[in-house]
Design an enzyme around this catalytic site. Sequence first.
Site, mmCIF file in Angstrom:
data_model
loop_
_atom_site.group_PDB
_atom_site.id
_atom_site.type_symbol
_atom_site.label_atom_id
_atom_site.label_comp_id
_atom_site.label_asym_id
_atom_site.label_seq_id
_atom_site.Cartn_x
_atom_site.Cartn_y
_atom_site.Cartn_z
ATOM 1 N N LYS A 191 0.857 -1.198 0.000
ATOM 2 C CA LYS A 191 0.000 0.000 0.000
ATOM 3 C C LYS A 191 0.885 1.237 0.000
ATOM 4 O O LYS A 191 1.835 1.325 0.772
ATOM 5 C CB LYS A 191 -0.895 -0.014 1.253
ATOM 6 C CG LYS A 191 -1.891 1.123 1.314
ATOM 7 C CD LYS A 191 -2.925 0.917 2.433
ATOM 8 C CE LYS A 191 -2.480 1.466 3.747
ATOM 9 N NZ LYS A 191 -3.498 1.400 4.804
ATOM 10 N N ARG A 193 0.778 5.577 0.160
ATOM 11 C CA ARG A 193 -0.088 6.714 0.473
ATOM 12 C C ARG A 193 0.564 8.022 0.053
ATOM 13 O O ARG A 193 1.750 8.245 0.332
ATOM 14 C CB ARG A 193 -0.368 6.747 1.988
ATOM 15 C CG ARG A 193 -1.377 7.828 2.398
ATOM 16 C CD ARG A 193 -1.567 7.841 3.912
ATOM 17 N NE ARG A 193 -2.164 6.607 4.425
ATOM 18 C CZ ARG A 193 -3.479 6.370 4.503
ATOM 19 N NH1 ARG A 193 -4.338 7.277 4.082
ATOM 20 N NH2 ARG A 193 -3.926 5.233 5.003
HETATM 21 C C1 R5P Z 1 -2.579 1.895 8.447
HETATM 22 O O1 R5P Z 1 -1.375 1.697 8.366
HETATM 23 C C2 R5P Z 1 -3.463 1.113 9.372
HETATM 24 O O2 R5P Z 1 -2.865 -0.075 9.775
HETATM 25 C C3 R5P Z 1 -4.807 0.829 8.734
HETATM 26 O O3 R5P Z 1 -4.612 0.015 7.599
HETATM 27 C C4 R5P Z 1 -5.480 2.082 8.322
HETATM 28 O O4 R5P Z 1 -5.498 2.988 9.384
HETATM 29 C C5 R5P Z 1 -6.906 1.802 7.876
HETATM 30 O O5 R5P Z 1 -7.483 3.002 7.442
HETATM 31 P P1 R5P Z 1 -8.697 3.003 6.439
HETATM 32 O O6 R5P Z 1 -9.728 2.060 6.992
HETATM 33 O O7 R5P Z 1 -9.162 4.429 6.460
HETATM 34 O O8 R5P Z 1 -8.214 2.587 5.110
#
Ligand code: R5P
Length: 294
Positions: A191, A193
């Site tokens: 992922k 960002r």
């Molecule tokens: C990010 O690194 C966390 O582990 C979660 O994957 C993230 O906070 C999830 O956020 P959302 O549900 O807004 O995609």
Amino acid sequence: MKIISGPASVELSENVSTLTGYQNVSVASKIFPDGETYVRLEGNISNNDNVAIIQTTCPPLQDSKLFQLAFIADVAKRMGANKVTAIVPYLAYARQDKLFLSGEGISVRTIAHMLKASGIDEFLTINIHSEHVLSEFPFPAKTLSAISLLASYFVEKGHKKAFALAPDKGAMYIAKEAQQVLGGDVGHLSKNRDRYTGQTSQSAEGLDVEGQTVIIFDDIISTGGTIVGAAKILKERGAKHVFTTCVHPLLIGDASKRILDAGVEEIVGTNSVPGAFSKVSLAPLISKHLKGAP
Ligand code: R5P
């Protein structure tokens, strides 16, 4: 030890009292018409009592919940408590734990210092987003993991050997912990960002989930974007069943609907964030810790 029921975690606190046999002290709370927070301890704290305040600080009103915690700690200390332990299953601001852009603050560190000033001597949380931040807290601080409890939930539902998937590389340690209980395969997506727009993109290289039952494990589900994206990839790759679970089911707005619409069969979280998906209780984990069990 006495357990003080923080207004945001009354049921959890009472269950911990039952499991440990420690006396429960309830707290009356209200919000004044101008939005300010009021608390009053309804039980007695004797000189030299050790107390544990259980208070989650999840949305909505996470700032008010933090203030309630600070006010309760201060009152407990003034009533003569010897040691005040804050047990905060979901710690608000924990994801603001490093500087991404210049001019930002490390909000979670500021919160910890505020809590210290209110009289908190020791801190316990569950699956904090980044454990490293605890070493900067101004009191002994520890995080426990609820992942094996979540994985056990799926084993009890008949999903032994399910594939444990981390939605990003950073969550791989969580998926590996789940794999210990599930006994199936483990893997992760990638992922990325954009720090300015917040937009994320996900990809999967060499992930083989064809015909498998896959459980996506994460620490937090917030907007649900991460899980929706992961579920789409899993479906494209032929996964037979997709479930998701996390420790902190914030599930902001219509997150749960979007996740279920993406083909996820069930969402399972803990009561760190009380709600419809809090199917796993943290009471046994916290009680075991308070009793000093290994
Ligand atoms: C990010 O690194 C966390 O582990 C979660 O994957 C993230 O906070 C999830 O956020 P959302 O549900 O807004 O995609």
